[in-house]
Motif scaffolding. Structure first.
Motif, PDB file in Angstrom:
ATOM      1  N   ILE A   5       0.861  -1.178   0.000  1.00  0.00           N
ATOM      2  CA  ILE A   5       0.000   0.000   0.000  1.00  0.00           C
ATOM      3  C   ILE A   5       0.896   1.225   0.000  1.00  0.00           C
ATOM      4  CG2 ILE A   5      -1.796   1.278   1.224  1.00  0.00           C
ATOM      5  CD1 ILE A   5      -2.602  -1.424   2.523  1.00  0.00           C
ATOM      6  N   ALA A  37       2.353   4.870   0.577  1.00  0.00           N
ATOM      7  CA  ALA A  37       2.155   5.772   1.710  1.00  0.00           C
ATOM      8  C   ALA A  37       1.166   6.884   1.398  1.00  0.00           C
ATOM      9  CB  ALA A  37       3.490   6.369   2.143  1.00  0.00           C
ATOM     10  N   ASP A  38       1.095   7.319   0.168  1.00  0.00           N
ATOM     11  CA  ASP A  38       0.211   8.433  -0.186  1.00  0.00           C
ATOM     12  C   ASP A  38      -1.157   7.964  -0.652  1.00  0.00           C
ATOM     13  OD1 ASP A  38       1.021   7.315  -2.557  1.00  0.00           O
ATOM     14  OD2 ASP A  38       1.599   9.200  -3.502  1.00  0.00           O
ATOM     15  N   CYS A  91      -4.594   5.043   0.173  1.00  0.00           N
ATOM     16  CA  CYS A  91      -5.244   4.167   1.140  1.00  0.00           C
ATOM     17  C   CYS A  91      -6.417   3.532   0.430  1.00  0.00           C
ATOM     18  CB  CYS A  91      -5.727   4.948   2.351  1.00  0.00           C
ATOM     19  SG  CYS A  91      -6.450   3.892   3.632  1.00  0.00           S
ATOM     20  N   CYS A  92      -6.606   2.394   0.499  1.00  0.00           N
ATOM     21  CA  CYS A  92      -6.156   1.385   1.433  1.00  0.00           C
ATOM     22  C   CYS A  92      -5.926   0.069   0.690  1.00  0.00           C
ATOM     23  CB  CYS A  92      -7.187   1.166   2.519  1.00  0.00           C
ATOM     24  SG  CYS A  92      -7.483   2.656   3.510  1.00  0.00           S
ATOM     25  N   TRP A 130       2.789   2.483   3.169  1.00  0.00           N
ATOM     26  CA  TRP A 130       1.934   2.855   4.293  1.00  0.00           C
ATOM     27  C   TRP A 130       2.285   2.014   5.513  1.00  0.00           C
ATOM     28  CZ3 TRP A 130      -1.783   0.693   7.451  1.00  0.00           C
ATOM     29  CH2 TRP A 130      -2.607   1.590   8.128  1.00  0.00           C
ATOM     30  N   GLY A 131       2.589   2.660   6.635  1.00  0.00           N
ATOM     31  CA  GLY A 131       2.972   1.969   7.865  1.00  0.00           C
ATOM     32  C   GLY A 131       4.465   1.708   7.884  1.00  0.00           C
ATOM     33  N   ASN A 132       5.066   1.720   9.071  1.00  0.00           N
ATOM     34  CA  ASN A 132       6.516   1.546   9.136  1.00  0.00           C
ATOM     35  C   ASN A 132       6.943   0.095   9.358  1.00  0.00           C
ATOM     36  OD1 ASN A 132       5.711   1.285  11.764  1.00  0.00           O
ATOM     37  ND2 ASN A 132       7.073   2.820  12.600  1.00  0.00           N
ATOM     38  N   PRO A 190       4.679  -2.888   8.209  1.00  0.00           N
ATOM     39  CA  PRO A 190       3.376  -3.402   7.801  1.00  0.00           C
ATOM     40  C   PRO A 190       3.280  -4.919   7.837  1.00  0.00           C
ATOM     41  CG  PRO A 190       4.638  -2.749   5.886  1.00  0.00           C
ATOM     42  CD  PRO A 190       5.445  -2.351   7.081  1.00  0.00           C
ATOM     43  N   GLN A 238       0.171  -6.726   1.373  1.00  0.00           N
ATOM     44  CA  GLN A 238       0.099  -5.926   2.584  1.00  0.00           C
ATOM     45  C   GLN A 238      -1.342  -5.868   3.073  1.00  0.00           C
ATOM     46  OE1 GLN A 238       1.878  -2.055   2.328  1.00  0.00           O
ATOM     47  NE2 GLN A 238       1.248  -1.480   4.366  1.00  0.00           N
ATOM     48  N   HIS A 277      -4.096  -3.813   5.273  1.00  0.00           N
ATOM     49  CA  HIS A 277      -4.370  -2.480   5.812  1.00  0.00           C
ATOM     50  C   HIS A 277      -4.949  -2.626   7.214  1.00  0.00           C
ATOM     51  CE1 HIS A 277      -6.953   1.057   6.620  1.00  0.00           C
ATOM     52  NE2 HIS A 277      -5.845   1.666   6.233  1.00  0.00           N
TER      53      HIS A 277
END
Length: 113
Positions: free
Chosen positions: A61, A63-64, A66-67, A89-91, A93, A109, A111
């Motif tokens: 996913i 970072a900019d 969702c989702c 997205w997420g550090n 995941p 990944q 969400h």
């Protein structure tokens, strides 16, 4: 390992509902599962290395966004891992990984809001 074509997986089992309640009872000598009926069991003490089917489905996913995971292929997935998930997205995941015939055929990944 992009060059070696392997992935090291620290697999867990995610259970919901009655399956989660029963597993939690078994693992805790009868304690009650509080809150949401979700239980995560890590039955392996060490991560396991698997070969990767590079033609499989690998998605992260951005970072900019969702989702929904974006298909990036094996090389894009390995590059994201090597970069410490920068731009993902997420550090740290979580991923749903499918292993078929002893090889990873998919890593997508998940969400988590």
């Amino acid at each position: 390992d992009l060059v070696g074509g392997t992935m090291t997986v620290d697999g867990v089992e995610v259970m919901e509902g009655m399956e989660a309640v029963l597993a939690y009872l078994a693992d805790t000598d009868g304690a009650q599962l509080e809150g949401s009926q979700v239980y995560v069991r890590n039955a392996r003490s060490t991560p396991t290395e698997f070969a990767v089917d590079a033609a499989g489905s690998f998605a992260v996913i951005p970072a900019d966004a969702c989702c929904d995971p974006l298909e990036v292929g094996w090389s894009g997935f390995a590059a994201a891992v090597d970069a410490g998930f920068e731009g993902v997205w997420g550090n740290n995941p979580p991923f749903e990984v499918t292993i078929d015939g002893g090889a990873v055929t998919s890593a997508r990944q998940i969400h988590i809001p």
